[in-house]
Design an enzyme around this catalytic site. Structure first.
Site, PDB file in Angstrom:
ATOM      1  N   ASN A   8       0.866  -1.182   0.000  1.00  0.00           N
ATOM      2  CA  ASN A   8       0.000   0.000   0.000  1.00  0.00           C
ATOM      3  C   ASN A   8       0.903   1.233   0.000  1.00  0.00           C
ATOM      4  OD1 ASN A   8      -1.879   1.992   0.413  1.00  0.00           O
ATOM      5  ND2 ASN A   8      -2.430   1.367   2.495  1.00  0.00           N
ATOM      6  N   LYS A  10       0.074   4.210  -0.433  1.00  0.00           N
ATOM      7  CA  LYS A  10      -0.637   5.405   0.053  1.00  0.00           C
ATOM      8  C   LYS A  10      -0.390   6.570  -0.915  1.00  0.00           C
ATOM      9  CE  LYS A  10      -0.378   3.436   4.608  1.00  0.00           C
ATOM     10  NZ  LYS A  10      -0.366   3.596   6.057  1.00  0.00           N
ATOM     11  N   HIS A  92      -9.798   1.032   4.672  1.00  0.00           N
ATOM     12  CA  HIS A  92      -8.557   1.366   5.378  1.00  0.00           C
ATOM     13  C   HIS A  92      -8.827   2.414   6.463  1.00  0.00           C
ATOM     14  CE1 HIS A  92      -4.525   2.756   6.215  1.00  0.00           C
ATOM     15  NE2 HIS A  92      -4.090   1.622   5.695  1.00  0.00           N
ATOM     16  N   GLU A  94      -7.236   4.919   7.423  1.00  0.00           N
ATOM     17  CA  GLU A  94      -7.012   6.322   7.037  1.00  0.00           C
ATOM     18  C   GLU A  94      -8.225   6.873   6.289  1.00  0.00           C
ATOM     19  OE1 GLU A  94      -3.219   5.729   5.136  1.00  0.00           O
ATOM     20  OE2 GLU A  94      -2.373   5.254   7.096  1.00  0.00           O
ATOM     21  N   GLU A 166      -5.689  -4.794  10.706  1.00  0.00           N
ATOM     22  CA  GLU A 166      -4.716  -3.724  10.921  1.00  0.00           C
ATOM     23  C   GLU A 166      -5.100  -2.916  12.163  1.00  0.00           C
ATOM     24  OE1 GLU A 166      -2.536  -2.561   7.051  1.00  0.00           O
ATOM     25  OE2 GLU A 166      -4.341  -1.372   7.179  1.00  0.00           O
ATOM     26  N   GLY A 172       1.921   2.652  10.819  1.00  0.00           N
ATOM     27  CA  GLY A 172       2.851   3.765  10.648  1.00  0.00           C
ATOM     28  C   GLY A 172       3.503   4.248  11.932  1.00  0.00           C
ATOM     29  N   SER A 210       2.989  -1.583  10.610  1.00  0.00           N
ATOM     30  CA  SER A 210       4.438  -1.552  10.885  1.00  0.00           C
ATOM     31  C   SER A 210       5.132  -2.886  10.582  1.00  0.00           C
ATOM     32  CB  SER A 210       4.701  -1.126  12.339  1.00  0.00           C
ATOM     33  OG  SER A 210       4.237   0.195  12.543  1.00  0.00           O
TER      34      SER A 210
END
Ligand code: PGA
Length: 248
Positions: A8, A10, A92, A94, A166, A172, A210
């Site tokens: 991904n 991003k 996701h 985000e 996740e 991150g 991560s």
């Protein structure tokens, strides 16, 4: 079914040239990897990469739930299919956080993606607050139940859907979830899927948050993950290749 390793990217990198170079380095380094590898760049880079994808699958990071029409700024499943895109990431954290995507929106997108013939990487996971309050399993259950509501069993065949677990606090941050805790959550998700959808029992469940080459193999070997969703580490070809190799 092979393990699925998804990159991904991003909103990275910031030029076509860098995107092409990164893609080509990954493609070259991966050679005849056993795992199924899918690269999910920003939409704009998909056409350039699709031309020379050399067998690597392509994924999009988003989709809209209508096919065409007056939806300024949106991209449909039919358009992605036309480009040769195979996968799409939906749900996701985000997108849930910055773009207000609810379970209902996620459900509409999953339905449309499956109808369009795309394979879905459906992301779920709890925040740090939810985990601290002992609500993790409830959140996972809600996200799965609502995200997969009213989807016929056959559409959830093993090749069509992967769930990416996740934990939001692990994304991150460098603070990856322990193998033990990941295993508990993956087992919990697998049970839920088996109860709600006959086909769900075989669904590939990935871990994300991560992931790097030092921890990637452990999730596959010891946490029962059938693959990985890799963010930051997928922007470094050498590191990503090591991750793919660790999943064999
Ligand atoms: P990360 O991102 O690997 O940078 O933690 C994972 C993701 O958001 O899918």
């Amino acid at each position: 079914m092979h393990n699925l390793i998804a990159a991904n990217w991003k909103m990275n990198p910031i030029s076509q040239e860098e995107a092409r170079n990164l893609f080509n380095s990954i493609k070259k380094g991966i050679g005849s990897a056993q795992a199924e590898v899918v690269i999910c760049p920003p939409f704009l880079y998909l056409p350039a990469i699709a031309e020379g994808n050399g067998g690597l699958a392509l994924g999009a990071q988003n989709i809209f739930w209508e096919e065409k029409g007056a939806f300024t700024g949106e991209i449909s499943g039919a358009m992605l299919k036309d480009l040769g895109v195979e996968y799409v990431i939906i749900g996701h954290s985000e997108r849930r956080k910055y773009f207000g995507e609810t379970d209902e929106i996620v459900n509409k997108k999953i339905k449309k993606a499956l109808e369009s013939g795309l394979k879905v990487i459906f992301c779920i996971g709890e925040t740090a607050e939810e985990r601290d309050a002992g609500k993790k399993n409830k959140i996972l259950e809600r996200q799965i139940k609502n995200g997969l509501a009213d989807i016929e069993n056959w559409k959830l065949k093993i090749e069509n859907l992967a769930i990416a677990y996740e934990p939001v606090w692990a994304i991150g941050t460098g603070n990856n979830c322990s193998v033990e805790e990941t295993k508990e959550s993956i087992d919990y998700i697998r049970n839920l899927l088996a109860l709600s959808h006959a086909e769900g029992v075989n669904t590939r469940i990935l871990y994300g948050g991560s992931v790097k080459s030092e921890n990637s193999g452990d999730y596959i070997k010891n946490a029962g993950a059938n693959g990985l969703l890799v963010g930051g580490a997928s922007l470094n070809a050498e590191e990503f290749i090591k991750i793919v190799t660790s999943a064999e």
